[in-house]
Design a protein around this motif. Structure first.
Motif, PDB file in Angstrom:
ATOM      1  N   ILE A 114       0.825  -1.219   0.000  1.00 32.06           N
ATOM      2  CA  ILE A 114       0.000   0.000   0.000  1.00 32.06           C
ATOM      3  C   ILE A 114       0.862   1.273   0.000  1.00 32.06           C
ATOM      4  O   ILE A 114       0.470   2.290  -0.564  1.00 32.06           O
ATOM      5  CB  ILE A 114      -0.991  -0.017   1.173  1.00 32.06           C
ATOM      6  N   MET A 127      -5.571   3.185  -2.887  1.00 33.31           N
ATOM      7  CA  MET A 127      -5.335   3.121  -1.445  1.00 33.31           C
ATOM      8  C   MET A 127      -6.573   2.603  -0.734  1.00 33.31           C
ATOM      9  O   MET A 127      -6.495   1.789   0.189  1.00 33.31           O
ATOM     10  CB  MET A 127      -4.997   4.519  -0.913  1.00 33.31           C
ATOM     11  N   ILE A 128      -7.739   3.090  -1.153  1.00 34.80           N
ATOM     12  CA  ILE A 128      -8.960   2.664  -0.466  1.00 34.80           C
ATOM     13  C   ILE A 128      -9.248   1.202  -0.740  1.00 34.80           C
ATOM     14  O   ILE A 128      -9.680   0.472   0.136  1.00 34.80           O
ATOM     15  CB  ILE A 128     -10.130   3.523  -0.935  1.00 34.80           C
ATOM     16  N   ALA A 182      -7.147  -0.707   1.560  1.00 35.53           N
ATOM     17  CA  ALA A 182      -7.247  -0.421   2.990  1.00 35.53           C
ATOM     18  C   ALA A 182      -7.815  -1.637   3.715  1.00 35.53           C
ATOM     19  O   ALA A 182      -8.742  -2.271   3.253  1.00 35.53           O
ATOM     20  CB  ALA A 182      -8.125   0.794   3.220  1.00 35.53           C
ATOM     21  N   SER A 183      -7.211  -1.955   4.838  1.00 38.28           N
ATOM     22  CA  SER A 183      -7.701  -3.079   5.639  1.00 38.28           C
ATOM     23  C   SER A 183      -7.401  -2.750   7.096  1.00 38.28           C
ATOM     24  O   SER A 183      -6.755  -1.744   7.404  1.00 38.28           O
ATOM     25  CB  SER A 183      -6.997  -4.361   5.242  1.00 38.28           C
ATOM     26  N   ASN A 242      -3.696  -1.922   7.922  1.00 39.38           N
ATOM     27  CA  ASN A 242      -2.975  -0.707   7.542  1.00 39.38           C
ATOM     28  C   ASN A 242      -3.799   0.562   7.705  1.00 39.38           C
ATOM     29  O   ASN A 242      -3.397   1.625   7.277  1.00 39.38           O
ATOM     30  CB  ASN A 242      -2.477  -0.843   6.095  1.00 39.38           C
ATOM     31  N   ILE A 243      -4.959   0.430   8.327  1.00 38.69           N
ATOM     32  CA  ILE A 243      -5.889   1.555   8.297  1.00 38.69           C
ATOM     33  C   ILE A 243      -5.312   2.789   8.997  1.00 38.69           C
ATOM     34  O   ILE A 243      -5.574   3.921   8.591  1.00 38.69           O
ATOM     35  CB  ILE A 243      -7.261   1.155   8.897  1.00 38.69           C
ATOM     36  N   VAL A 251      -3.167   4.604   6.573  1.00 39.66           N
ATOM     37  CA  VAL A 251      -3.969   5.166   5.487  1.00 39.66           C
ATOM     38  C   VAL A 251      -4.700   6.418   5.966  1.00 39.66           C
ATOM     39  O   VAL A 251      -4.690   7.452   5.293  1.00 39.66           O
ATOM     40  CB  VAL A 251      -4.972   4.117   4.963  1.00 39.66           C
ATOM     41  N   LEU A 252      -5.259   6.323   7.152  1.00 38.07           N
ATOM     42  CA  LEU A 252      -6.010   7.477   7.655  1.00 38.07           C
ATOM     43  C   LEU A 252      -5.098   8.679   7.863  1.00 38.07           C
ATOM     44  O   LEU A 252      -5.457   9.812   7.517  1.00 38.07           O
ATOM     45  CB  LEU A 252      -6.664   7.120   8.981  1.00 38.07           C
ATOM     46  N   CYS A 278     -13.365   4.643   3.962  1.00 36.25           N
ATOM     47  CA  CYS A 278     -12.619   3.814   4.915  1.00 36.25           C
ATOM     48  C   CYS A 278     -13.507   3.434   6.084  1.00 36.25           C
ATOM     49  O   CYS A 278     -13.508   2.290   6.529  1.00 36.25           O
ATOM     50  CB  CYS A 278     -11.413   4.578   5.459  1.00 36.25           C
ATOM     51  N   SER A 299     -12.274   1.060  12.162  1.00 35.02           N
ATOM     52  CA  SER A 299     -11.697   2.393  12.015  1.00 35.02           C
ATOM     53  C   SER A 299     -12.755   3.481  12.042  1.00 35.02           C
ATOM     54  O   SER A 299     -12.430   4.660  12.012  1.00 35.02           O
ATOM     55  CB  SER A 299     -10.939   2.463  10.695  1.00 35.02           C
ATOM     56  N   CYS A 304     -12.249   7.535  11.920  1.00 35.29           N
ATOM     57  CA  CYS A 304     -12.628   8.278  10.714  1.00 35.29           C
ATOM     58  C   CYS A 304     -13.555   9.421  11.072  1.00 35.29           C
ATOM     59  O   CYS A 304     -13.399  10.550  10.595  1.00 35.29           O
ATOM     60  CB  CYS A 304     -13.336   7.359   9.726  1.00 35.29           C
TER      61      CYS A 304
END
Lengths: 418, 887
Positions: free
Chosen positions: B321, B342-343, B346-347, B350-351, B354-355, B380, B387, B391
């Motif tokens: 990612i 990226m989305i 996303a899991s 790795n969230i 990513v956030l 996400c 998450s 978010c």
């Protein structure tokens, strides 16, 4: 396949067109101009643009748009790679690839394009083959041609074109036989505001300059070949041998070429050779901001970090800056808000810094975005990934060549967020 | 010294001067002159008038001059076909030249002269060149066949050049093979059905051998060709994959991507548990990552393709990612694509990273990018449940920045988060309400209104808030109007005492002052619901909403599989199948991923091992903003009249379809799939043996199967009702269609509709998406009757006259046509050269219509006089006549 090519300069004039099939009217470029108008920056023009009857695939190089027109389903990367090859060839022939150079050599350009593509199919794109077909213009040759009436078009079928080693011509002769290899690594990294690495990866290449007589067969081995798990080779490299023994075995092209490029991914630990300490603050309601930036080396294995250049796009609200560099010089363009600081070499004993204040638009609210710093640097005599060449051997020829290898690390897209 | 001197022109006599120079005695002068001509040509000047003079320079032993003349010829031969024939002789002569370079050049140039007349002269030299001893000439000749085919396809076939081309696939020289493949591929593009490239194991073997030795461009052609081959078993697939894998390390990105295509396609054939399958998956990841270190254009094309690959096989890049993190000086088109991927990657693992990235992006300068980043945060939250809380707090932070477009985008995504996690984050409503005034985009306004309506009981001043929106009701977009209407009805149902006035106001605005049919219909439904049965209304309007699904805008699996077969092509960049946009390729066979032949009988059907297996688990909700958004917001609940339809939603469509009585009209699409979540209904009305039928075809264009269909007719002017339930018992699978005939009779309750011919039909089906459709359409029925003398009984004021315009039929055909539609001619007479036809018809509800049709020979306009006790139907009868006579 590729139908036509238009070259467009920065001010939007089509200064060259070439059609390999039927003639496509220039008006097709209007769609390109529309896209260009919509794009905020020249480099933001989308590479693939659909029009009612054609597709425009473009690359921007040296402030010239190379716009290819295609009509049927063609792999876009095929077109893009071909355009890159056109740019490289022009650069190779004329030294620079500018509008002026192209216009000065328009007939050669036309001959080249005709030779590179036939009915949209690539024909001869290897520089050494092209050079046998069409001699690059030099002042000397132009004079000789004018006097003797000979031409700069080769009369013979290029020898390499159909052999098993199309990249090498036969009958190469040198008095000094030498082979130089440059291992150049670029670090792409994003560092966040707290100084930790978000992503870092290395793009490495081994560029070679080989001037050897005859048909030499070279092998190049590494101390730590395991680093190279993601590689792209020049067609000359024997892939099977690499798979089996991790040794590069090849008959080199004559002259300069890129032997391989490799990629050390973010999953491996990548050393970051510089660190940045920064403190950039805007206060609400005040028309002043503080700016404080210090650079320092780390993990450089004692090698000096040189040619350091820091640049950043400051927020739009910044009117001007008043800074004091401890070394080097800085410039700030109040129109584009581009700050650039030419640092030079980092002295580990006395770290370079740039401190001072920024004046903001009076009454405006504090900027939302934080500037990002782009850092460029060079480190000689070191490949940051740790890649080392073990030995270079030559077979097939009797003479002893002179061999050399050089390492260098550079910053690629090296960004520090604040 | 430079060529720029050729551009410096002097005055007006330029062409004249060039002409003189071209005819100069000295060879050198002539060469200079041709160069000038070429220079003029490159900048788009018309130098075609110099054609004969330039052709004269062709007979030369100077190769450069020859090439220049050839260049010129290619450009202008089309305008001067007669002159071009003069050049033919030189070409034929050059094709015999001892120098292969000249032979090749001649055959190359001839093909580029796109003049029909010349092509005939070309055949013999070309045939010779195809068998030339020099491979350079052969490979040039191969391309020439493709050129010729473009000009005159028939001739190429007649002359047997296609066979010669096929023979070249077995050539000893790899470059010749590659060019033959390229030429054949190009030709087959315009010949969709011919099996030009006969791919059999021997040919494949030859191609694989040539693959190792030909140029990078040849490799692309060969790889693309290989990807069309369907290996007969997994062993063959594996051996091809093994020989293609080394191409992943090629420096040319197009070669890499073409190799990826072959591998992605053949992966389907390999058993999933084999070691080789897993090794191959691992090998695919590094080259894809490497493509992203190329130039921005290469990155863009690579990213569009990676977008497909991660949807098909997310495991390939799930560890990578970070390479999709955006650099701030990436061009915008690269940034947007990276964000998308990226989305998808996303899991839970790795969230956090990513956030953090997304939040960083949301403070950038470019508005489009910032918006997409904010939207990505919302996606996400919906995708990774763990998450969601982070978010939401990130979004709240962003709302605090008060940057207008950030706030608006954030509110839109927060609405979706509310939908996904009901009763969890409502505490933030207060913060949202603070920003009410700054919203100026329809999406954001609608989202805010929806939130206020949905949580009206928790917002003290909900009525004031909604009232403030109501002030400018007519200036709002339809989306906002519809949402506002629903929101106020919700509010009324929750707090009936204080908001009676408000709901009255909005209902009258929607039903009386608006000319938007959707809005009006929705208004009427609410009005009736509220006035007849408030309890049901509550059940309907405030029913539980289905959860929105996790994955947004995934590509439909069948399309995805097709696109995987087109990796690297334009189709993969546009994410559309090639026949949707490439000109002249309508006939192209759609490509499919190969299906594994299960050699061992595991009881598993071949489909389930193929790509279709996961269709049922995939939920696809359409992106916001399309018509379905309306449907989802409609919030009408179950109705007793539709007992087999568990909690579902009702949509409303107005379709004005003119149906002639019993005539055999073409099926018409009553309900397009896009409006009904994939269910397409087309149909017509017919009469067989005195029984009326509604013939319908249901097509499932969605991804899931549909079951439990039901139909119900509302009261209508003719008392039409179905006599049996819908005869659909099996689930309707994706892409399946079902034809059914619903018998109708006219014993149902009658209610006069306005317009008369409105028939409101509800069809319902139970799917995971629960879509229900209502349609309106007009309908007539008639029966044979003798013409009665009642013409005079009907008062004259009931007689109406119409003109049927532009109808070129004689009286007999007219009467035949009408008879086919059950309108019988009772009498025919001829008065003063005019044909008079008398007809009668009876509608199912017993209304008689008498008709007199006057046809004047030579006059395309017929006069139709209709007499009827209920003159309001005459208008429709006229329309029916008109449509019967004109079909």
């Amino acid at each position: 396949m590729i139908h036509s090519l238009f070259l467009i300069n920065a001010s939007g004039d089509i200064f060259l067109e070439k059609h390999w099939k039927s003639v496509v009217s220039r008006s097709v470029c209007d769609y390109f101009f529309e896209a260009q108008e919509r794009a905020s920056e020249p480099e933001n023009v989308p590479p693939v643009i659909p029009t009612p009857h054609h597709y425009l695939i473009s690359v921007l190089r040296h402030r010239i748009y190379f716009v290819a027109v295609i009509q049927s389903e063609v792999p876009p990367l095929f077109v893009i790679e071909f355009l890159h090859r056109v740019v490289d060839t022009f650069q190779d022939y004329f030294g620079v690839c500018t509008e002026a150079a192209i216009k000065d050599n328009v007939v050669v350009v036309y001959e080249l394009l005709e030779e590179m593509l036939d009915n949209g199919f690539p024909l001869a794109t290897e520089s050494n083959i092209l050079k046998e077909l069409i001699k690059p213009p030099t002042i000397l040759r132009t004079m000789v041609n004018t006097i003797t009436g000979s031409t700069n078009v080769g009369e013979q079928l290029p020898t390499g074109q159909l052999s098993v080693v199309p990249w090498r011509r036969t009958g190469v002769k040198y008095t000094n036989n030498e082979a130089y290899f440059d291992v150049v690594e670029e670090i792409d990294a994003i560092i966040d505001k707290s100084g930790s690495t978000i992503t870092a990866e290395i793009q490495g290449v081994i560029d070679a300059c080989v001037k050897l007589t005859g048909m030499p067969d070279l092998t190049l081995s590494f101390m730590n070949p395991r680093l190279l798990d993601d590689v792209s080779f020049h067609p000359c490299v024997r892939f099977k041998r690499w798979e089996a023994e991790r040794i590069l075995s090849f008959i080199p092209p004559d002259g300069n070429f890129r032997l391989l490029s490799y990629h050390v991914s973010s999953q491996n630990l990548v050393a970051i050779p510089v660190y940045v300490k920064h403190n950039i603050t805007f206060r609400e309601g005040s028309s002043q901001g503080r700016f404080d930036l210090t650079l320092g080396p780390k993990q450089t294995m004692g090698k000096a970090v040189e040619s350091v250049l820091v640049s950043s796009q400051l927020p739009r609200g910044v009117l001007n800056v008043n800074l004091n560099p401890s070394q080097g010089t800085y410039t700030f363009d109040p129109v584009t808000k581009l700050l650039s600081w030419d640092v030079g070499k980092i002295n580990p004993q006395k770290l370079p810094s740039l401190k001072g204040s920024m004046s903001l638009q009076a009454g405006a609210s504090k900027p939302d975005e934080n500037p990002t710093f782009n850092i460029q640097f060079k480190i000689q005599q070191m490949a940051i990934s740790g890649l080392k060449v073990n030995r270079l051997d030559m077979y097939g020829e009797k003479y002893k060549p002179f061999k050399g290898i050089k390492y260098m690390t550079k910053a690629g897209k090296f960004q520090v967020r604040t | 010294m430079t060529d720029s001197k050729y551009f410096t022109t002097n005055k007006k006599g330029e062409i004249f001067e060039l002409k003189a120079e071209l005819n100069n005695e000295k060879k050198e002068k002539r060469k200079e002159a041709v160069k000038k001509v070429i220079a003029a040509m490159t900048v788009g000047k018309d130098v075609s008038s110099l054609f004969p003079d330039v052709v004269n320079c062709m007979q030369t032993d100077n190769l450069e001059l020859k090439k220049l003349v050839y260049l010129y010829l290619m450009n202008y031969a089309k305008n001067q076909p007669d002159m071009a024939i003069m050049a033919v002789n030189s070409f034929v002569k050059d094709c015999e030249d001892p120098n292969p370079l000249i032979r090749a050049l001649a055959v190359r140039t001839m093909g580029c002269i796109r003049v029909d007349k010349i092509t005939e002269y070309l055949c013999e030299p070309l045939r010779k060149c195809l068998k030339d001893e020099d491979p350079y000439v052969r490979k040039t000749a191969a391309v020439c066949v493709a050129k010729l085919h473009d000009i005159n396809a028939q001739m190429v076939e007649d002359q047997g050049f296609l066979d010669s081309l096929r023979d070249l696939i077995a050539d000893s020289n790899p470059m010749v093979v590659a060019n033959a493949v390229a030429a054949l591929s190009e030709i087959s593009e315009s010949h969709p059905n011919s099996n030009l490239l006969d791919l059999n194991p021997q040919n494949i073997n030859k191609l694989l051998t040539a693959l190792n030795e030909c140029t990078e461009w040849g490799q692309i052609f060969i790889l693309d060709c290989l990807s069309n081959y369907n290996p007969k078993d997994e062993r063959e697939a594996q051996s091809i994959c093994e020989r293609v894998t080394p191409r992943l390390s090629h420096a040319n990105s197009a070669v890499v991507l073409s190799a990826v295509k072959v591998l992605m396609k053949f992966l389907e054939l390999l058993p999933k548990d084999s070691d080789y399958y897993n090794t191959l998956l691992k090998k695919l990841s590094p080259p894809l990552v490497t493509l992203l270190s190329g130039e921005p254009e290469v990155q863009y094309v690579a990213l569009r393709n990676i977008n497909l690959i991660v949807q098909k096989r997310p495991e390939i890049l799930k560890q990578e990612i970070k390479v999709f993190f955006v650099k701030y000086n990436d061009p915008i088109y690269v940034k947007l694509e990276k964000l998308d991927i990226m989305i998808r990657l996303a899991s839970q693992a790795n969230i956090a990273q990513v956030l953090a990235e997304l939040k960083e992006y949301a403070t950038e300068v470019d508005v489009d990018f910032v918006r997409k980043a904010v939207r990505a945060i919302g996606r996400c939250a919906i995708k990774v449940e763990q998450s969601a809380e982070r978010c939401v707090s990130t979004l709240l932070d962003l709302i605090q920045t008060k940057v207008n477009y950030v706030v608006q985008e954030a509110i839109v995504v927060i609405r979706d988060i509310f939908r996904k996690y009901p009763n969890k984050y409502e505490s933030i409503i207060a913060t949202l309400c603070e920003n009410l005034d700054s919203l100026d985009e329809p999406d954001a306004r609608a989202a805010m209104i929806w939130i206020v309506g949905e949580y009206a009981e928790r917002i003290d001043n909900a009525d004031e808030l909604l009232e403030s929106f109501l002030e400018g009701f007519h200036d709002e977009s339809t989306q906002v109007q519809l949402t506002l209407l629903t929101a106020i009805v919700k509010l009324f149902l929750k707090k009936p005492s204080e908001t009676q006035e408000l709901v009255q106001q909005v209902l009258s605005l929607a039903t009386q002052d608006s000319d938007n049919p959707d809005l009006r219909d929705r208004g009427y439904i609410y009005w009736r619901l509220l006035s007849t049965d408030p309890v049901t209304a509550k059940e309907v309007v405030l029913s539980e909403k289905p959860l929105i699904s996790e994955e947004t805008d995934l590509i439909e699996p069948t399309l995805l599989d097709e696109l995987i077969c087109h990796i690297g092509s334009l189709a993969s960049v546009y994410h559309k199948p090639p026949n949707a946009f490439v000109e002249g390729s309508h006939g192209i066979h759609r490509k499919h991923l190969p299906v594994q032949h299960s050699s061992i009988d595991t009881g598993e059907s071949p489909v389930s091992s193929g790509p279709a297996a996961n269709i049922e688990q995939t939920h696809v909700i359409p992106s916001q903003g399309d018509l379905l958004g309306d449907l989802l917001n409609l919030d009408l609940g179950p109705r007793s009249t539709c007992p087999r339809c568990p909690p579902c939603r009702w949509g409303l469509w107005t379709l004005t379809v003119l149906i002639a009585c019993n005539s055999v009209l073409l099926l018409q699409v009553w309900l397009p799939a896009v409006k009904a979540k994939g269910l397409e209904i087309s149909g017509t009305f017919t009469r067989r043996q005195g029984q009326m039928y509604m013939d319908m075809t249901f097509t499932n264009k969605a991804l899931q199967h549909m079951t439990d269909f039901a139909v119900q007719f509302n009261k209508n002017s003719f008392g039409v009702i179905p006599t049996s339930p819908l005869p659909v018992h099996t689930p309707l699978m994706p892409n399946q269609n079902i034809e059914l005939s619903l018998p109708l009779n006219t014993i149902g309750p009658v209610m006069k509709m306005d317009p008369l011919n409105n028939l409101q039909v509800h069809t319902a089906h139970e799917t995971k998406s629960k879509a229900v459709i209502l349609t309106f359409f007009p309908i007539y029925f008639s029966e044979r009757q003798v013409f009665l003398a009642t013409w005079k009984d009907i008062p004259n004021e009931n007689e109406l006259q119409y003109q049927i315009k532009e109808c070129h039929l004689n009286a007999d055909t007219v009467s035949g046509k009408l008879q086919n539609s059950n309108i019988y001619t009772i009498a025919k007479r001829n008065v003063e050269g005019q044909d008079m036809l008398y007809q009668s018809l009876k509608l199912t509800n017993g209304i008689w219509i008498l008709a007199e049709l006057r046809i004047q020979p030579g006059n395309p306009n017929y006069t139709l006089s209709l007499k009827c006790r209920a003159p309001e139907v005459s208008q429709y009868i006229y329309q029916t006549y008109d449509s019967i006579l004109k079909t």
